[in-house]
Write an enzyme that holds these catalytic residues in place. Sequence first.
Site, mmCIF file in Angstrom:
data_model
loop_
_atom_site.group_PDB
_atom_site.id
_atom_site.type_symbol
_atom_site.label_atom_id
_atom_site.label_comp_id
_atom_site.label_asym_id
_atom_site.label_seq_id
_atom_site.Cartn_x
_atom_site.Cartn_y
_atom_site.Cartn_z
ATOM 1 N N LYS A 23 87.264 52.707 58.273
ATOM 2 C CA LYS A 23 86.088 51.948 57.847
ATOM 3 C C LYS A 23 84.848 52.759 58.222
ATOM 4 O O LYS A 23 84.642 53.078 59.383
ATOM 5 C CB LYS A 23 86.057 50.578 58.524
ATOM 6 C CG LYS A 23 84.995 49.639 57.997
ATOM 7 C CD LYS A 23 85.157 48.260 58.657
ATOM 8 C CE LYS A 23 84.246 47.241 58.007
ATOM 9 N NZ LYS A 23 82.820 47.567 58.207
ATOM 10 N N ASP A 25 80.787 53.758 58.539
ATOM 11 C CA ASP A 25 79.515 53.111 58.884
ATOM 12 C C ASP A 25 78.402 53.713 58.024
ATOM 13 O O ASP A 25 77.630 54.563 58.464
ATOM 14 C CB ASP A 25 79.209 53.333 60.373
ATOM 15 C CG ASP A 25 78.083 52.445 60.867
ATOM 16 O OD1 ASP A 25 77.642 51.563 60.112
ATOM 17 O OD2 ASP A 25 77.642 52.637 62.011
#
Length: 318
Positions: A23, A25
Amino acid sequence: MRPMLATRGTTVPTGAAWLHEVKWDGMRVLVRVAGGRLQLFSRNENDVTIAYPELAGLVEALGDHEVLLDGEVVAFAGGVPSFSALADRMHVRQPARARSLAESNPVTLIVFDLLELDGEDFTGRPLSQRRTALEGLGLAGPHWQVPATYDDGAMLLEATAAQGLEGVVSKKRSSAYHPGRRSKDWLKFPHRASGSYVVGGWRVETGSTTRIGAVLVGVPAEGGLLYRGRVGSGIAGRSGQQLLELLRPLETDGSPFVDEVPRVDAQGTTWLRPEVVVEIAALNVTSGGRLRQPAYLGVREDLDPADLTEPGEGADAG
C-alpha cells in the site's frame, strides 16, 4: 472515470484466491496515454498532468500502445514513500516550477492496474488477466514501475511494517474493476492512522497576528462537519503559509461544524467554508471521536469534501 476503492479489512485473507500488494503513501491517479499524449487525473477527476513533467517519457515507453492505467504517484524521502514530500508537488500548476521540482523532488508512478489497452475495455476482466497484460507492457523506467504482487499477505504485512511502509492491499484475483465503487474484493490494511479531513477553521500562531498556528478539522456530515479536533503540529514555515493562502478566501462568519466545538478550541478561531481537504496523521482516535496527537501532513488537492465517503478516508490505493 473514478478509481475503484478498497474497503478497510480486519484480517489479511489467505489462500490462492487472493494476491497482495504494498500500500503506497501517495496520490491515486488514472493515467491515459493516447495519440502520443499523456494525461493524469486525480481521484476527483482533475487533470494534474502539468505537476509531474518527469512522467512524460511514459508515452515513449509504451511505444504504439494506448492505455488507461490505475496507479499511485509517490515521492520518496529517505527511501520511503512520504505524503509530506509529495504535498510540495501536488499544488504546482506552473510548468517552470514543476520542472524545477521534478529535478529536486522527483516522483515515481506506481502502476498496479490496466483498465484499457488499445481501445479494448479491460475492466470486466478478472484482475489476474489485467495484471498479466499490464506486466506484458514492460513498464520499468526511471520514474515508473509495476510493483510485485505476493501470495503471502501476512508476511507482506509484517515486512511492510518493519520497512516503514504504509501497509498492504489484498485483492481477489477474480475481481473485476468497478470504477468509483468501494468493494470488499479489495481490502486495505494500513499500519498507521492517517486520513483526510476537511478544514473548518484556523487559528493564529501564539504570539503572532498573521501566521497560522492550527486548523480545526472534521468529517462531512448532513448540514456540515463533525468536529474531530484541532491540529497544530506540522503547520509551520512555507507549508503553513501556503495553507493560509488557500484558507483566507474561504473565511465566513459562522462555524461549519454541526456538533459542539469545545470553547478552548473555538475561541479565537476564524471560521471557514468547508472546502479544503488536508491529510492528517494521528496516534489514534479517542472514544469521543477526537484525533490523538494529530499532525498536519499537507493539502489534498486531489480530493474534495464529497470524496470523503468514510470518516478520515483518504485518496490512497483503495
